[in-house]
Design a protein around this motif. Structure first.
Motif, short mmCIF file in Angstrom:
data_model
loop_
_atom_site.label_atom_id
_atom_site.label_comp_id
_atom_site.label_asym_id
_atom_site.label_seq_id
_atom_site.Cartn_x
_atom_site.Cartn_y
_atom_site.Cartn_z
N PRO A 26 -25.60 12.30 -16.15
CA PRO A 26 -25.30 13.20 -16.89
C PRO A 26 -23.72 13.85 -16.75
O PRO A 26 -23.55 15.13 -16.22
N TRP A 27 -22.80 12.88 -16.35
CA TRP A 27 -21.30 13.35 -15.99
C TRP A 27 -20.41 12.94 -17.14
O TRP A 27 -20.76 12.16 -17.75
N SER A 28 -19.29 13.70 -17.20
CA SER A 28 -18.27 13.45 -18.02
C SER A 28 -17.18 12.74 -17.03
O SER A 28 -16.85 13.00 -15.79
N PHE A 29 -16.63 11.48 -17.42
CA PHE A 29 -15.67 10.65 -16.32
C PHE A 29 -14.62 9.99 -17.07
O PHE A 29 -14.91 9.39 -18.09
N LYS A 30 -13.47 10.32 -16.92
CA LYS A 30 -12.42 9.61 -17.59
C LYS A 30 -11.02 9.68 -16.72
O LYS A 30 -10.89 10.29 -15.82
N PRO A 31 -10.29 8.66 -16.95
CA PRO A 31 -8.81 8.85 -16.30
C PRO A 31 -7.96 9.68 -16.81
O PRO A 31 -7.89 10.15 -18.17
N GLN A 32 -7.16 10.43 -16.10
CA GLN A 32 -6.07 11.30 -16.43
C GLN A 32 -5.15 10.53 -17.10
O GLN A 32 -4.25 11.39 -17.63
N GLN A 33 -4.98 9.35 -17.10
CA GLN A 33 -3.54 8.49 -17.63
C GLN A 33 -4.09 7.29 -18.03
O GLN A 33 -5.01 6.62 -17.38
N LYS A 34 -3.74 6.95 -19.17
CA LYS A 34 -4.11 5.62 -19.71
C LYS A 34 -3.58 4.45 -19.03
O LYS A 34 -4.27 3.26 -18.94
N THR A 35 -2.28 4.36 -18.76
CA THR A 35 -1.46 3.39 -18.11
C THR A 35 -0.54 3.94 -17.28
O THR A 35 -0.05 5.02 -17.35
N ILE A 36 -0.02 2.99 -16.41
CA ILE A 36 1.01 3.19 -15.42
C ILE A 36 1.73 1.88 -15.44
O ILE A 36 1.19 0.77 -14.81
N SER A 37 2.95 1.86 -15.37
CA SER A 37 3.89 0.57 -15.25
C SER A 37 4.43 0.65 -13.53
O SER A 37 5.01 1.65 -13.17
N VAL A 38 4.37 -0.31 -13.03
CA VAL A 38 4.52 -0.54 -11.67
C VAL A 38 5.25 -1.85 -11.27
O VAL A 38 5.30 -2.85 -11.85
N LEU A 39 6.34 -1.73 -10.20
CA LEU A 39 6.73 -2.85 -9.78
C LEU A 39 6.07 -3.51 -8.60
O LEU A 39 5.38 -2.84 -7.86
N PRO A 40 6.13 -4.67 -8.49
CA PRO A 40 5.42 -5.21 -7.03
C PRO A 40 5.87 -4.62 -5.87
O PRO A 40 6.98 -4.63 -5.59
N GLY A 41 5.14 -4.16 -4.94
CA GLY A 41 5.31 -3.31 -3.68
C GLY A 41 5.55 -1.99 -3.88
O GLY A 41 5.70 -1.26 -2.86
N GLU A 42 5.43 -1.33 -5.01
CA GLU A 42 5.54 0.07 -5.41
C GLU A 42 4.16 0.76 -5.38
O GLU A 42 3.36 0.32 -6.01
N THR A 43 4.08 1.86 -4.51
CA THR A 43 2.85 2.61 -4.53
C THR A 43 2.90 3.49 -5.63
O THR A 43 3.97 3.94 -5.83
N SER A 44 1.64 3.77 -6.13
CA SER A 44 1.23 4.63 -7.22
C SER A 44 0.26 5.41 -7.18
O SER A 44 -0.67 5.13 -6.39
N LEU A 45 0.27 6.76 -7.63
CA LEU A 45 -0.79 7.61 -7.64
C LEU A 45 -1.44 7.85 -8.98
O LEU A 45 -0.75 8.13 -10.07
#
Length: 266
Positions: free
Chosen positions: A126-145
């Motif tokens: 009985p939880w609600s679970f969802k992402p805060q962002q739908k998409t993120i565009s990244v370059l290879p080797g780029e760290t993202s949060l």
């Protein structure tokens, strides 16, 4: 020996004490050499021999049983380590040797890859679970949060556990997570809401893989289950095995039955 040789030598005045001493030395050295070359021990009776063999057999059998039990306890963690290291069946790499600083540099002239975030949960949780962002565009080797949000909608404290996978499968070996909340105990108090961070990057080696040349988007999926403890005391999703395997992306693969199921078949 004294009857055959002692009298002739005595008549001639030969000292036998030296002969006995030499014979004793030769006999002793011969026994020592046999012991050093690994000659089998001599038993005084057949019963002692069987007892020694039984003790040896017991030690070997005990070692095999202990090893088997150890492998049983370590099966799930080792399997997860294997999947994380190889990217098997869409499992992202976690904690591999790809986190060297020189590798975490974006490839500026490369195409960006769009990462889609998906969130599912078991009906028993009985939880609600969802992402805060739908998409993120990244370059290879780029760290993202990125962040997910989970909320306990019940009036009881509940422990949950999440599984994950990446599609398409061929890019999973290059999808590496530096920090995530998967396969870890997540206890939410009644009505509590938390943000769950995810730090990831796509390894630059993806650019050298011909099978990934046309991949411009990936989907990262998390599924939350109510947690339970198995007979070994380890946390696992409280759901049917086929449901868990599907959340991991293994539903199209032939999976070996769990240890409990193999015991029931016997």
């Amino acid at each position: 020996m004294s009857l055959c040789f002692a009298r002739p030598f005595a008549r001639r005045g030969v000292n036998l004490s030296g002969c006995r001493s030499n014979f004793h030395n030769v006999f002793t050295s011969t026994c020592v050499r046999r012991m050093a070359t690994g000659t089998r021990p001599q038993f005084q009776s057949r019963e002692e021999m069987y007892k020694a063999k039984n003790r040896t057999l017991l030690m070997y059998t005990s070692a095999v049983i202990i090893a088997a039990v150890g492998v049983t306890y370590a099966a799930v963690p080792l399997y997860r380590m294997f999947c994380a290291a190889t990217g098997f069946a869409g499992t992202p790499n976690v904690g591999t040797g790809k986190f060297d600083p020189e590798r975490l540099v974006p490839v500026e002239n490369a195409r960006r890859i769009k990462v889609h975030f998906n969130a599912d949960r078991s009906d028993q949780l009985p939880w609600s679970f969802k992402p805060q962002q739908k998409t993120i565009s990244v370059l290879p080797g780029e760290t993202s949060l990125a962040f997910y949000t989970a909320k306990n909608d019940s009036n009881k404290d509940i422990i949950g556990i999440a599984t994950y996978n990446v599609t398409p499968d061929r890019i999973a070996p290059y999808f590496s997570k530096v920090e995530c909340f998967c396969f870890e105990e997540q206890k939410l108090l009644a009505g509590e809401e938390v943000d769950m961070p995810l730090l990831f990057f796509i390894d630059k080696d993806v650019l050298e893989d011909p099978s990934c040349r046309n991949v411009d988007s990936v989907v990262l999926s998390y599924t939350f289950f109510r947690a339970r403890r198995n007979k070994q005391g380890m946390l696992e999703p409280d759901a049917e095995e086929d449901v868990v395997q599907k959340s991991l992306g293994f539903d199209e693969y032939e999976n070996a039955p769990k240890v409990e199921e193999r015991r029931k078949e016997k």
